[in-house]
Write an enzyme that holds these catalytic residues in place. Structure first.
Site, PDB file in Angstrom:
ATOM      1  N   TYR A  98     -23.685  31.278  -3.242  1.00 57.66           N
ATOM      2  CA  TYR A  98     -24.808  31.755  -3.995  1.00 57.66           C
ATOM      3  C   TYR A  98     -24.794  31.335  -5.449  1.00 57.66           C
ATOM      4  O   TYR A  98     -25.414  32.292  -6.296  1.00 57.66           O
ATOM      5  CB  TYR A  98     -25.371  33.206  -3.601  1.00 57.66           C
ATOM      6  CG  TYR A  98     -25.876  33.550  -2.235  1.00 57.66           C
ATOM      7  CD1 TYR A  98     -26.939  32.823  -1.776  1.00 57.66           C
ATOM      8  CD2 TYR A  98     -25.164  34.147  -1.194  1.00 57.66           C
ATOM      9  CE1 TYR A  98     -27.574  32.896  -0.528  1.00 57.66           C
ATOM     10  CE2 TYR A  98     -25.780  34.234  -0.185  1.00 57.66           C
ATOM     11  CZ  TYR A  98     -26.851  33.693   0.257  1.00 57.66           C
ATOM     12  OH  TYR A  98     -27.142  33.854   1.596  1.00 57.66           O
ATOM     13  N   GLU A 123     -22.167  23.036   3.037  1.00 60.45           N
ATOM     14  CA  GLU A 123     -21.928  24.293   3.539  1.00 60.45           C
ATOM     15  C   GLU A 123     -21.054  24.518   4.597  1.00 60.45           C
ATOM     16  O   GLU A 123     -20.223  25.325   4.979  1.00 60.45           O
ATOM     17  CB  GLU A 123     -23.395  24.837   3.741  1.00 60.45           C
ATOM     18  CG  GLU A 123     -24.109  25.181   2.481  1.00 60.45           C
ATOM     19  CD  GLU A 123     -25.456  25.653   2.573  1.00 60.45           C
ATOM     20  OE1 GLU A 123     -26.258  25.162   3.577  1.00 60.45           O
ATOM     21  OE2 GLU A 123     -26.155  25.730   1.393  1.00 60.45           O
ATOM     22  N   LYS A 126     -27.496  36.349   9.288  1.00 57.26           N
ATOM     23  CA  LYS A 126     -26.927  37.532   8.124  1.00 57.26           C
ATOM     24  C   LYS A 126     -26.592  38.781   8.629  1.00 57.26           C
ATOM     25  O   LYS A 126     -26.876  38.822   9.989  1.00 57.26           O
ATOM     26  CB  LYS A 126     -27.925  37.438   6.985  1.00 57.26           C
ATOM     27  CG  LYS A 126     -28.088  36.091   6.462  1.00 57.26           C
ATOM     28  CD  LYS A 126     -29.035  36.138   5.267  1.00 57.26           C
ATOM     29  CE  LYS A 126     -29.092  34.930   4.456  1.00 57.26           C
ATOM     30  NZ  LYS A 126     -29.956  34.825   3.270  1.00 57.26           N
ATOM     31  N   HIS A 176     -29.699  32.057   7.184  1.00 55.08           N
ATOM     32  CA  HIS A 176     -29.980  30.862   6.138  1.00 55.08           C
ATOM     33  C   HIS A 176     -29.699  29.464   6.793  1.00 55.08           C
ATOM     34  O   HIS A 176     -29.225  29.434   7.780  1.00 55.08           O
ATOM     35  CB  HIS A 176     -28.580  31.125   5.392  1.00 55.08           C
ATOM     36  CG  HIS A 176     -28.353  29.726   4.564  1.00 55.08           C
ATOM     37  ND1 HIS A 176     -28.718  29.606   3.157  1.00 55.08           N
ATOM     38  CD2 HIS A 176     -27.436  28.595   4.627  1.00 55.08           C
ATOM     39  CE1 HIS A 176     -28.255  28.425   2.641  1.00 55.08           C
ATOM     40  NE2 HIS A 176     -27.562  27.794   3.602  1.00 55.08           N
ATOM     41  N   ASN A 211     -33.239  38.559   4.534  1.00 58.59           N
ATOM     42  CA  ASN A 211     -34.036  37.708   5.253  1.00 58.59           C
ATOM     43  C   ASN A 211     -33.626  36.890   6.586  1.00 58.59           C
ATOM     44  O   ASN A 211     -33.833  36.026   6.941  1.00 58.59           O
ATOM     45  CB  ASN A 211     -34.792  36.666   4.138  1.00 58.59           C
ATOM     46  CG  ASN A 211     -33.609  36.048   3.831  1.00 58.59           C
ATOM     47  OD1 ASN A 211     -32.324  35.871   4.025  1.00 58.59           O
ATOM     48  ND2 ASN A 211     -33.777  34.971   2.771  1.00 58.59           N
TER      49      ASN A 211
END
Length: 137
Positions: free
Chosen positions: A51, A128, A11, A117, A114
């Protein structure tokens, strides 16, 4: 167990903080191979699609802003039992609950920022990978 493919995304804060190489090394040290990779900027539509299960959550606008804050590093990672293995390496979503030595315990700032992913099932990995790489072999 036969080789699997999974989708992994570093991220924006990981790229900003110069931690991409450190995390790639952790992945490769586990014996996994990075089959495909690209740095990319996400737009609001891609973030909403990825998301979709979180769109109605109060924290979604903050998550969206975070994901728009810079590029991500998308990867297809392969190896034996790679989905489970990567999920263990990544750690719990909340870095305060992640086991010591996991990527999130070591590098994530909070639940929103965080760090990384990883797909949770073979089905989601296929979806994905297709979403981010427009193909799936």
């Amino acid at each position: 167990m036969p080789k699997q493919k999974t989708f992994i995304m570093l991220k924006p804060d990981i790229l900003k903080r110069g931690l991409m190489g450190t995390i790639i090394s952790r992945i490769e040290d586990k014996g996994y191979q990075i089959e495909r990779a690209q740095i990319m900027d996400l737009d609001k539509q891609m973030i909403a699609h990825h998301y979709a299960h979180l769109l109605d959550e109060d924290f979604y606008p903050k998550l969206e802003a975070y994901m728009l804050s810079g590029p991500v590093f998308a990867m297809v990672v392969t190896g034996e039992n790679v989905i489970t293995g990567m999920r263990q390496l990544i750690g719990a979503t909340d870095p305060n609950e992640a086991e010591s030595g996991t990527i999130r315990a070591d590098f994530a700032k909070n639940v929103t920022e965080n760090a990384i992913h990883g797909s949770d099932t073979e089905e989601n990995a296929a979806i994905e990978i297709t979403r981010f790489f427009n193909s799936y072999e």
